[in-house]
Scaffold this active site. Structure first.
Site, PDB file in Angstrom:
ATOM      1  N   HIS A 600       0.834  -1.207   0.000  1.00 41.03           N
ATOM      2  CA  HIS A 600       0.000   0.000   0.000  1.00 41.03           C
ATOM      3  C   HIS A 600       0.866   1.254   0.000  1.00 41.03           C
ATOM      4  CE1 HIS A 600      -3.465   2.538   1.460  1.00 41.03           C
ATOM      5  NE2 HIS A 600      -2.458   3.219   1.991  1.00 41.03           N
ATOM      6  N   GLU A 601       1.828   1.315   0.919  1.00 39.31           N
ATOM      7  CA  GLU A 601       2.668   2.515   1.003  1.00 39.31           C
ATOM      8  C   GLU A 601       3.538   2.659  -0.240  1.00 39.31           C
ATOM      9  OE1 GLU A 601       1.860   4.587   3.086  1.00 39.31           O
ATOM     10  OE2 GLU A 601       0.732   3.311   4.459  1.00 39.31           O
ATOM     11  N   HIS A 604       1.595   4.140  -3.043  1.00 36.48           N
ATOM     12  CA  HIS A 604       1.339   5.580  -2.915  1.00 36.48           C
ATOM     13  C   HIS A 604       2.312   6.400  -3.769  1.00 36.48           C
ATOM     14  CE1 HIS A 604      -1.998   6.399  -0.375  1.00 36.48           C
ATOM     15  NE2 HIS A 604      -1.528   5.754   0.678  1.00 36.48           N
ATOM     16  N   GLU A 660      -5.944   6.613  -1.776  1.00 36.23           N
ATOM     17  CA  GLU A 660      -5.907   5.475  -0.857  1.00 36.23           C
ATOM     18  C   GLU A 660      -6.475   4.218  -1.506  1.00 36.23           C
ATOM     19  OE1 GLU A 660      -4.330   5.455   1.875  1.00 36.23           O
ATOM     20  OE2 GLU A 660      -3.938   7.599   2.029  1.00 36.23           O
ATOM     21  N   ASP A 664      -4.608   0.760  -1.895  1.00 34.80           N
ATOM     22  CA  ASP A 664      -5.163  -0.500  -1.387  1.00 34.80           C
ATOM     23  C   ASP A 664      -5.133  -1.581  -2.460  1.00 34.80           C
ATOM     24  OD1 ASP A 664      -5.699   0.393   1.170  1.00 34.80           O
ATOM     25  OD2 ASP A 664      -7.814   0.807   0.809  1.00 34.80           O
TER      26      ASP A 664
END
Length: 763
Positions: A600-601, A604, A660, A664
């Site tokens: 997830h990070e 980003h 987000e 995800d």
């Protein structure tokens, strides 16, 4: 917004699971892809036995029967030995596996088909056994883990044998103990804040005030005590020149969580009424007369409503290329002349010398222009009341119980919380974390963090990075030049695991908090000293380059983040714990837990905002136009998908949550591909006992159960209008309904709720 108005955490227990029989459909022995199953072995044996029997004598038949029995026994032994040796065909019966299997079973709701509602299937049992604790507006895995971390910190700080060589750690304990001195805080009452208001020049609500003091009060409130009326000023890396820090100015000034609470007055009438009552009650507690205080606070509320009108919604601020404006202080003065910017910024960043040519980055020039006009047309008494109200908001959490009780009434209306049962020590741990978080983190890390976890996490990140980069190679919509630059950016992402090294070096840690005076005798003064100290730290940063040692989260925080200007991902020690990660858990759960967080990070860096930054952390256009257009088409699908979801009849904002949601979806895919790569290298894992899930299915259940959550309707509404994340339920449903791997392993047919037919994929 006042720190005390942020979400409150809580606790709960797991439910005993009544076993349902899913094993016939999804036994690991039957549904493992492409391998021989126990059924196929039995069929083969039966075929061979038929060939042995024919037209023979009775003795031959008896002998043949004996031979067959012996052969069967021998084959049974061989099969048993093979099953025992092959981890893919045996069950993990370690204590850790049995415990985690029990927790998974407790959380499941086997009465729901995974293809109908995977969130309910994964979390239904958990939700039944976890009613909201009193005083909490939400309860989830993150809250539970933070409660555990707080209990550890309490033990460390209250230990009678506490003895540290670090001055910063001793300050941390003194700060915490000052917060616990309830009797002294109650005895002082409102006096510390009344004295502070008088020192600044008075407040029209409680007594005489200096009518010509707008700039002086603004400097004190926003500079010395770090409140944010009208706008916020901070020092951070320049997005277009990330190797240097720069002054930055942005919109601010609203107490309620979102402009929506002010502007949608019909829907939020109860909140606005409760907020006004709260303002009046605090004004009276500080010495105001009830009738006059209500009249003047109504004027302050109307000013905040005007501020809300000119505040730009978050979903319209996602393109930083459009809202970034670099200018000199003199140009800022021409844009927003109601404030003497050179005087204000020079005071804020004292003792630095600033001139008219000092560069400033302004996010939202239109807002600052309009706020300047608003200041110029507002009566001085209302401006004074608003400025001091911002100071009151900032400081009342350090006062006696009457102020806390007043706040609880507002929280009940705003978030749906009932009377708080949060013990004082827990509030004080949170305050200490805010004030001396890295010194507190030093204590936490030394007591709890396993260095092996850091090494394993490093390895997982590299595996997930590799999986993500493989996906880049498969994207048909991305041109080769952009693809190469994207891969270079992924390679350049810097990862920080557990904690910054300086916290374990006493001298370096002491240097960080050098100049911050702490006393066990006055919690209120400790908080004032903190605000003043943070202003000095900010000034100190301006002429220095950004440092990787400066983390935006403390080590004990249960969270993670990506910072685009450093192109770095950070995973504090606080989140490297079960259920996100445990060294003795199946890899399926670790990849489905912390692995998805890592993915997830990392993703980003390539969401609708992160993709604007290059590998060096600079905001610049590095995409080819055709790839950018294709990217926007793919993200439009995801925006539309999430905009269809509803909570209590209220739609999600697919644009507000876009970044987000991209993270995800991309994070799940990268983590699952990394898990498959791990299996190819190490072989199949032993399945957990009794759960009746393949390890591939376990990966997705582990991911979903991280997001098991309960929340009040009021808190759910607040999340929809403020949170860039989708609600927990749709972080699961939205992501998995886009996952081809999930749909394949659970056999969800097209047209089922989890497989609507159209998949939205970006990465």
């Amino acid at each position: 917004m006042n720190v005390a108005l942020h979400e409150l955490g809580g606790g709960g227990s797991m439910v005993e699971y009544k076993r349902a029989k899913l094993r016939d459909e999804e036994s690991p022995e039957i549904t493992v892809e492409g391998r021989a199953t126990r059924d196929s072995l039995e069929v083969g044996f039966q075929k061979r036995t038929r060939q042995l029997f024919g037209s023979h004598t009775q003795l031959e038949l008896v002998l043949a029967g004996l031979i067959l029995v012996l052969a069967a026994l021998l084959l049974g032994c061989l099969v048993a030995l093979w099953v025992h040796r092959d981890p893919a065909h045996s069950t993990c019966v370690t204590e850790a596996c049995i415990r985690v299997a029990g927790k998974i079973l407790e959380s499941l709701d086997r009465g729901v088909s995974p293809c109908q509602d995977f969130y309910q299937f994964s979390c239904g049992g958990w939700i039944r056994r976890n009613p909201l604790p009193n005083g909490r507006s939400r309860w989830n895995t993150f809250n539970s883990l933070w409660d555990q971390n707080q209990a550890i910190l309490k033990h460390l700080l209250e230990n009678t044998t506490f003895n540290s060589s670090s001055e910063a750690e001793r300050k941390t304990r003194s700060f915490y103990l000052s917060c616990l001195q309830s009797e002294r805080i109650e005895k002082l009452g409102a006096k510390p804040l009344r004295d502070l208001i008088d020192k600044i020049g008075g407040w029209n609500i409680t007594g005489p005030w200096d009518e010509d003091s707008f700039m002086d009060v603004l400097k004190a409130v926003a500079g010395t005590y770090r409140a944010t009326p009208f706008f916020t000023v901070y020092v951070s890396a320049d997005s277009k020149s990330s190797n240097s820090n720069i002054i930055q100015v942005d919109q601010s000034g609203l107490f309620l969580p979102s402009r929506d609470y002010y502007l949608n007055r019909t829907a939020n009438e109860k909140v606005l009424t409760a907020y006004l009552d709260y303002m009046v009650e605090l004004g009276v507690l500080l010495g105001g007369q009830p009738t006059s205080t209500r009249e003047q606070m109504q004027q302050v509320l109307e000013l905040e409503i005007q501020l809300a009108n000119i505040t730009v919604p978050q979903d319209q601020r996602r393109d930083e290329e459009k809202i970034y404006h670099k200018m000199s202080i003199s140009e800022l003065q021409a844009l927003a002349p109601a404030v003497d910017w050179l005087e204000f910024l020079s005071f804020l960043l004292s003792p630095l010398e600033l001139g008219d040519s000092e560069p400033v980055v302004v996010y939202g020039t239109e807002y600052l222009q309009q706020v300047s006009e608003l200041i110029n047309r507002t009566e001085p008494s209302i401006l004074n009341n608003y400025l001091i109200w911002n100071l009151v908001q900032k400081t009342t959490s350090s006062l006696d119980q009457r102020f806390e009780t007043a706040q609880e009434k507002l929280l009940e209306t705003l978030y749906g919380t009932k009377k708080s049962c949060t013990p004082r020590w827990q509030t004080c741990i949170s305050n200490t974390d805010d004030a001396l978080g890295f010194a507190l983190g030093s204590l936490f890390v030394k007591a709890t963090f396993d260095r092996q976890s850091k090494e394993i996490a490093e390895g997982m990140i590299n595996e997930i990075r590799s999986a993500f980069e493989e996906t880049l190679g498969d994207l048909v919509w991305m041109d080769e030049k952009t693809r190469l630059a994207a891969k270079e950016k992924a390679d350049a992402i810097y990862d920080m695991i557990g904690f910054p090294d300086f916290i374990l070096e006493p001298k370096e840690l002491d240097d960080v908090y050098d100049g911050y005076e702490v006393s066990e005798d006055s919690f209120f003064q400790n908080m004032l000293n903190l605000y003043n100290f943070s202003a000095k730290v900010m000034a100190d940063q301006l002429r220095k380059p950004p440092s990787r040692d400066q983390w935006s989260m403390t080590p004990q925080t249960v969270n993670a983040y990506y910072l685009p200007t450093k192109n770095e991902i950070v995973f504090p020690a606080g989140i490297l714990q079960a259920p996100f990660y445990a060294h003795n858990h199946p890899k399926a759960l670790n990849f489905g837990g912390i692995g998805v967080v890592m993915g997830h990070e990392l993703t980003h860096a390539f969401d609708d905002q992160g993709r604007e930054y290059d590998k060096e952390g600079n905001l610049r256009p590095w995409w080819q136009n055709e790839s950018l257009t294709a990217f926007q088409n793919h993200t439009a699908c995801m925006e539309e998908q999430y905009s269809q979801y509803q909570v209590n009849g209220e739609r999600l904002n697919g644009l507000q949550t876009l970044g987000e949601n991209i993270a995800d979806n991309g994070g799940l895919k990268a983590a699952y591909n990394a898990y498959k790569a791990w299996l190819r290298k190490h072989g199949e894992e032993q399945p957990l006992p009794a759960v009746g899930l393949t390890n591939h299915q376990l990966f997705f259940v582990g991911f979903a159960q991280v997001w098991c959550s309960v929340r009040t309707p009021e808190s759910s509404h607040e999340g929809l209008v403020t949170d860039p994340h989708s609600p927990a339920r749709f972080r699961v449903l939205g992501t998995l309904s886009n996952s081809r791997d999930f749909l394949r392993h659970f056999g969800c047919p097209v047209g089922s709720p989890m497989n609507p037919g159209q998949l939205c994929e970006v990465w």
